[in-house]
Design a protein around this motif. Structure first.
Motif, PDB file in Angstrom:
ATOM      1  N   VAL A  76       0.887  -1.098  -0.110  1.00 30.44           N
ATOM      2  CA  VAL A  76      -0.097  -0.136  -0.099  1.00 30.44           C
ATOM      3  C   VAL A  76       1.005   1.329  -0.073  1.00 30.44           C
ATOM      4  N   ALA A  77       2.161   1.270   0.785  1.00 37.78           N
ATOM      5  CA  ALA A  77       2.883   2.232   0.857  1.00 37.78           C
ATOM      6  C   ALA A  77       3.190   2.471  -0.624  1.00 37.78           C
ATOM      7  N   GLY A  78       3.831   1.709  -1.189  1.00 39.59           N
ATOM      8  CA  GLY A  78       4.408   1.788  -2.720  1.00 39.59           C
ATOM      9  C   GLY A  78       3.218   2.286  -3.700  1.00 39.59           C
ATOM     10  N   LEU A  79       1.816   1.814  -3.617  1.00 36.23           N
ATOM     11  CA  LEU A  79       1.011   2.121  -4.272  1.00 36.23           C
ATOM     12  C   LEU A  79       0.664   3.774  -4.365  1.00 36.23           C
ATOM     13  N   LEU A  80       1.025   4.252  -2.814  1.00 31.54           N
ATOM     14  CA  LEU A  80       0.707   5.778  -2.499  1.00 31.54           C
ATOM     15  C   LEU A  80       1.774   6.614  -3.058  1.00 31.54           C
ATOM     16  N   LEU A  81       3.229   5.823  -3.042  1.00 35.51           N
ATOM     17  CA  LEU A  81       4.311   6.772  -3.501  1.00 35.51           C
ATOM     18  C   LEU A  81       4.412   7.000  -5.178  1.00 35.51           C
ATOM     19  N   GLY A  82       4.022   6.171  -5.653  1.00 32.67           N
ATOM     20  CA  GLY A  82       3.760   6.274  -7.206  1.00 32.67           C
ATOM     21  C   GLY A  82       2.905   7.255  -7.889  1.00 32.67           C
ATOM     22  N   ARG A  83       3.033   7.798  -8.909  1.00 30.93           N
ATOM     23  CA  ARG A  83       2.072   8.392  -9.761  1.00 30.93           C
ATOM     24  C   ARG A  83       1.503   7.635 -10.845  1.00 30.93           C
ATOM     25  N   GLY A 145       6.419   2.372   9.344  1.00 31.48           N
ATOM     26  CA  GLY A 145       7.229   3.540   9.084  1.00 31.48           C
ATOM     27  C   GLY A 145       7.289   3.760   7.828  1.00 31.48           C
ATOM     28  N   LEU A 146       7.483   2.692   6.710  1.00 29.04           N
ATOM     29  CA  LEU A 146       7.163   3.004   5.371  1.00 29.04           C
ATOM     30  C   LEU A 146       5.830   3.405   5.081  1.00 29.04           C
ATOM     31  N   LEU A 147       4.956   2.855   5.498  1.00 29.19           N
ATOM     32  CA  LEU A 147       3.433   3.460   5.261  1.00 29.19           C
ATOM     33  C   LEU A 147       3.148   4.726   5.600  1.00 29.19           C
TER      34      LEU A 147
END
Length: 302
Positions: A76-83, A145-147
């Protein structure tokens, strides 16, 4: 926050947490794995306060500290970080690798220190391996922390409640290990310090060596105005439009004025041409009368 400021804060946090972790590990090793000050007291209190409902709740919380739940959070954190879709795939892969690397490094440190766990008769759940630092605590803290970093980079101002919820989950996972009797409290503290050091190091590397990725992460496409709730981008466009409107009106007025002046010039020139033509006609008539003499008539011969 600026890239240089982020890198400096991350470097300072990573160094401080690393020093604290090393000192704690040295103390644990110096005591040959024996419980430190406060470890035995917390273990005794947990053993004396274990109703069935609290045990069930603690087991449910501790089970979320490893396995699919932490990896779901980092996805989920990775999906939030990408555009874009490609950026999201790369961010998800990077977050998963960051969590897996943290677990591998923690396992190496755990095997090197080789601290025994609390007495087996105090366990209220299954556990394996050495004790320091706590694996569930480290894994849940790194995932949380990543999230949290992803939410802080992308989410709107309502992120505070979510960040608090995720942070409380990571803390409860660590405390549940002490309550269930499978870790000393110093093991949990070591896991938290390890996670903070690892996350700070990742953030420093990102800000120091990958400034483009860091700028993309921290650039929010919409900024909400806390007073009106409208987007700052929309307000900026409206202000620009208000500033540009008088210019456009002035341009239209100048175009109309220039067009009017050209029309007036054309009319003056036409009037002058008609006046000149009438004067020429009068001169021609006078000249023709002079050539005909005093007895000539306009209609024929005398």
């Amino acid at each position: 926050m600026k890239r240089q400021g982020t890198g400096d804060i991350a470097a300072s946090t990573a160094l401080g947490s690393l020093v604290a972790f090393v000192l704690l590990a040295l103390v644990v090793t110096g005591h040959d794995g024996a419980p430190l000050s406060g470890d035995s007291e917390l273990a005794s209190w947990s053993l004396a306060h274990r109703p069935d409902m609290a045990l069930a709740l603690a087991r449910g919380v501790t089970y979320t500290g490893t396995g699919i739940v932490p990896y779901t959070l980092v996805v989920v954190a990775g999906l939030l970080l990408g555009r874009t879709a490609r950026q999201r795939v790369r961010a998800v892969a990077a977050c998963v690798c960051a969590l897996a690397a943290a677990q591998a490094l923690r396992f190496a440190v755990m095997s090197l220190i080789a601290r025994p766990r609390p007495p087996l008769e105090n366990w209220a759940t299954h556990a394996s391996g050495w004790s320091f630092p706590s694996g569930h605590t480290t894994t849940s803290a790194v995932a949380a922390g990543l999230l949290v970093l992803a939410v802080l980079a992308r989410a709107p101002q309502s992120r505070r409640a979510f960040v608090l919820l995720v942070g409380c989950w990571a803390v409860l996972v660590g405390l549940s290990r002490v309550y269930l009797g499978v870790h000393w409290f110093s093991d949990v503290v070591g896991g938290w310090l390890f996670a903070v050091c690892w996350l700070s190091l990742l953030l420093y590397v990102l800000a120091r060596f990958f400034p483009g990725i860091h700028s993309t992460m921290t650039a929010a496409p919409h900024r909400e105005d806390p007073t009106t709730g409208s987007d700052a981008v929309t307000m900026d466009v409206g202000v620009r439009a208000l500033h540009q409107r008088p210019r456009a009106e002035d341009s239209r007025l100048s175009v109309r004025a220039s067009a009017g002046s050209r029309t007036a010039g054309h009319r003056q020139q036409s009037s002058k041409r008609r006046t000149v033509s009438a004067s020429r006609i009068r001169l021609r008539v006078l000249a023709a009368g002079r050539r005909g003499g005093p007895h000539s008539t306009p209609g024929g011969n005398p």
